[in-house]
Design a protein around this motif. Structure first.
Motif, short mmCIF file in Angstrom:
data_model
loop_
_atom_site.label_atom_id
_atom_site.label_comp_id
_atom_site.label_asym_id
_atom_site.label_seq_id
_atom_site.Cartn_x
_atom_site.Cartn_y
_atom_site.Cartn_z
N HIS A 145 6.70 7.37 -4.93
CA HIS A 145 5.56 6.98 -6.14
C HIS A 145 4.26 7.47 -5.36
O HIS A 145 3.67 7.99 -6.09
N ALA A 146 4.09 7.36 -4.27
CA ALA A 146 2.83 7.47 -3.35
C ALA A 146 2.64 9.03 -3.39
O ALA A 146 1.63 9.45 -3.73
N GLN A 147 3.68 9.77 -3.04
CA GLN A 147 3.32 11.16 -3.02
C GLN A 147 3.12 11.77 -4.56
O GLN A 147 2.28 12.66 -4.54
N GLU B 57 1.65 10.17 -6.93
CA GLU B 57 0.33 9.93 -7.31
C GLU B 57 -0.85 10.76 -6.32
O GLU B 57 -1.71 11.23 -7.15
N SER C 296 -6.57 10.10 1.94
CA SER C 296 -6.08 8.65 1.58
C SER C 296 -5.41 8.27 2.96
O SER C 296 -4.83 8.79 3.73
N THR D 151 0.88 -1.07 0.04
CA THR D 151 -0.02 -0.12 0.11
C THR D 151 0.75 1.29 -0.10
O THR D 151 0.26 2.35 0.35
N HIS D 152 2.09 1.20 -0.41
CA HIS D 152 2.96 2.39 -0.63
C HIS D 152 3.70 3.12 0.72
O HIS D 152 4.09 4.32 0.49
N GLU D 153 3.49 2.43 1.71
CA GLU D 153 4.20 2.98 2.91
C GLU D 153 5.59 2.26 2.89
O GLU D 153 5.82 1.19 2.59
N ILE E 233 5.14 7.60 3.50
CA ILE E 233 5.11 6.98 2.16
C ILE E 233 5.97 7.25 1.05
O ILE E 233 6.95 7.85 1.30
N THR E 234 6.10 6.29 0.07
CA THR E 234 7.10 6.36 -0.99
C THR E 234 7.06 7.59 -1.85
O THR E 234 5.94 8.46 -1.97
#
Lengths: 365, 128
Positions: free
Chosen positions: B31-33, B35, B67, B12-14, B28-29
């Motif tokens: 990639h997640a930020q 997005e 989120s 889940t991108h943590e 958070i990764t």
């Protein structure tokens, strides 16, 4: 929420969005860009310079025939008799209970020919409603598939258009040639900035889009997605049908009385509005501003006065221009006046909010 | 996309960095930020809260949406990043640094084997 891409329709500018690496989402049955860079970046581009939006998902309906004006005046809330040829107005189409079917802009193109620009999600419903009520001799033509459209919005929009011509006056529509393509251009928008919306044949969409991008280059014109369109319209307090307006809300409750002419002898929903005005409203669509550093408000969050729930948000976001949370929501009438202190419940925590005068953001001049 | 080698990743991108004495830092990764974009608010857990792995533990809000952030492991929250209250955009600009979310005392180090290494996370997000 988001439908799979196979269920969704695509506008003629779909390939342009992909080549600009847009993030695409499902909206009202359409696969549309939500942003290309980020919502805040695009929001600022519109407030400071200019932005271009694909609005090809919106519907276009032409109504024509002798006495088209008289009939449309019986179907819509605003008064069409005020329009000269080439002029448009914001108006609402109501059901018999006075609830909103759609909000739209209607342009008088010729003596008895009108162009209605309607919401994407409502095309089928609007067209069916109009055709069901249409008397003999009047034609209701759904031209939504024939048109592509863009909105160019921001303080630089009119200057940018000068390479083609002077923009028509506010709310007026006229024909121009853009990149060799005959296009309709209306001085209107949904952002609270000056700007225009342009309608042209679907098959010419790429040519017109590219022409505007080239013209806009020296003005810092940025492609903008639906995310910025939503934050911009919320700051301007323009309602979104399906969120702030629906079949159970009347235009009087939504604060849109300026677009309702109760002096007209009759239009669908009028009796209910007259009654509502006589009895007094029980609720009203209020614009709320949250205290600094609050969690961003969202649609459906409850609104409180003390421990009493007095309403619910129908729209909400973090305002990029104001740097704080803003929202629109129906609030019990005695708590809906500007200056009223309320709270908004975010996941069980109540954040202070104030009812503000609309719009929440107003351009400098 | 930056995916540091020394971190563990949840689907889940943590990310989780295990520091000394069984305490891990969670964020958070990149990639997640990317997005989420435009992070404007972060809701963090209270120190002392006990959470289980995959439990919604924080909320990160962009202009677009809220989120849930899930704890990669079970344990007790020992610290929350107070700096995010005044500067939530740190999650965008320094997702692996000043934009960390909370620290957690791991209940069971065995849970670490349920998380991905950098290579597996890279494969998940389709980043070579």
């Amino acid at each position: 929420m988001e439908a799979t891409s196979s269920d969704l329709q695509r506008t003629p500018l779909y390939a342009e969005h992909l080549s600009l690496r847009a993030k695409m989402i499902g909206f009202s049955g359409w696969e549309m860009p939500i942003y290309y860079t980020s919502i805040v970046t695009e929001h600022r581009a519109v407030r400071e310079r200019a932005g271009i939006f694909d609005i090809s998902h919106m519907g276009e309906v032409e109504v024509s025939g002798p006495s088209a004006q008289e009939w449309l005046n019986s179907m819509l809330t605003n008064n069409l008799a005020r329009l000269e040829i080439g002029e448009g107005q914001y108006t609402l189409m109501l059901n018999e209970r006075g609830g909103v079917i759609d909000d739209l802009i209607i342009y008088r193109r010729f003596e008895e020919t009108y162009l209605l620009v309607i919401n994407a999600a409502k095309i089928a419903e609007d067209v069916a409603w109009l055709q069901d009520h249409c008397p003999e001799g009047i034609t209701v033509a759904d031209q939504s598939r024939l048109f592509a459209a863009v909105a160019v919005q921001g303080p630089k929009a009119s200057e940018l258009f000068k390479a083609i011509a002077e923009l028509p006056p506010r709310n007026h529509i006229a024909k121009f040639t853009i990149g060799g393509v005959p296009s309709l251009v209306a001085r209107t928008g949904y952002t609270g900035e000056d700007g225009f919306e342009s309608f042209f044949p679907a098959e010419t969409a790429t040519a017109v889009w590219s022409t505007f991008l080239e013209l806009g280059e020296s003005f810092g014109l940025s492609p903008c997605g639906l995310g910025a369109r939503d934050t911009l319209r919320m700051e301007a307090c323009y309602p979104l049908n399906g969120s702030d307006l629906n079949a159970q809300t009347t235009p009087l409750e939504a604060g849109l009385a300026a677009f309702v002419d109760l002096k007209k002898t009759d239009f669908v929903g009028r009796d209910v509005l007259v009654q509502q005005q006589a009895n007094g409203l029980t609720r009203r669509l209020a614009a709320l501003k949250l205290a600094p550093k609050s969690a961003p408000p969202r649609a459906h969050y409850p609104i409180y006065f003390g421990t009493k729930q007095v309403g619910e948000l129908t729209s909400g976001t973090q305002s990029p221009s104001l740097g704080t949370g803003i929202g629109l929501g129906y609030v019990e009438i005695e708590f809906s006046k500007p200056g009223q202190a309320l709270t908004v419940d975010v996941r069980g925590r109540k954040f202070p909010a104030t009812v503000e005068k609309k719009p929440l953001y107003k351009r400098a001049c | 996309m930056l995916v540091p080698e020394d971190l563990k990743y949840a689907e889940t991108h943590e990310w989780l960095r295990v520091d000394t004495d069984n305490v891990g830092t969670v964020g958070i990764t990149e990639h997640a930020q990317a997005e989420l974009t435009d992070i404007v608010y972060v809701e963090l857990p209270q120190v002392g809260t006990k959470v289980t792995a995959k439990q919604a533990t924080a909320v990160v809000e962009s202009v677009k949406a809220a989120s849930d952030i899930y704890s990669p492991v079970s344990g007790e929250i020992t610290e929350a990043n107070a700096e995010l209250e005044s500067n939530p955009a740190l999650v965008n600009t320094e997702p692996y640094g000043k934009g960390w979310l909370f620290k957690i005392r791991l209940q069971d180090k065995g849970e670490l084997s349920n998380l991905k290494d950098a290579a597996a996370y890279r494969a998940q997000i389709g980043d070579e």
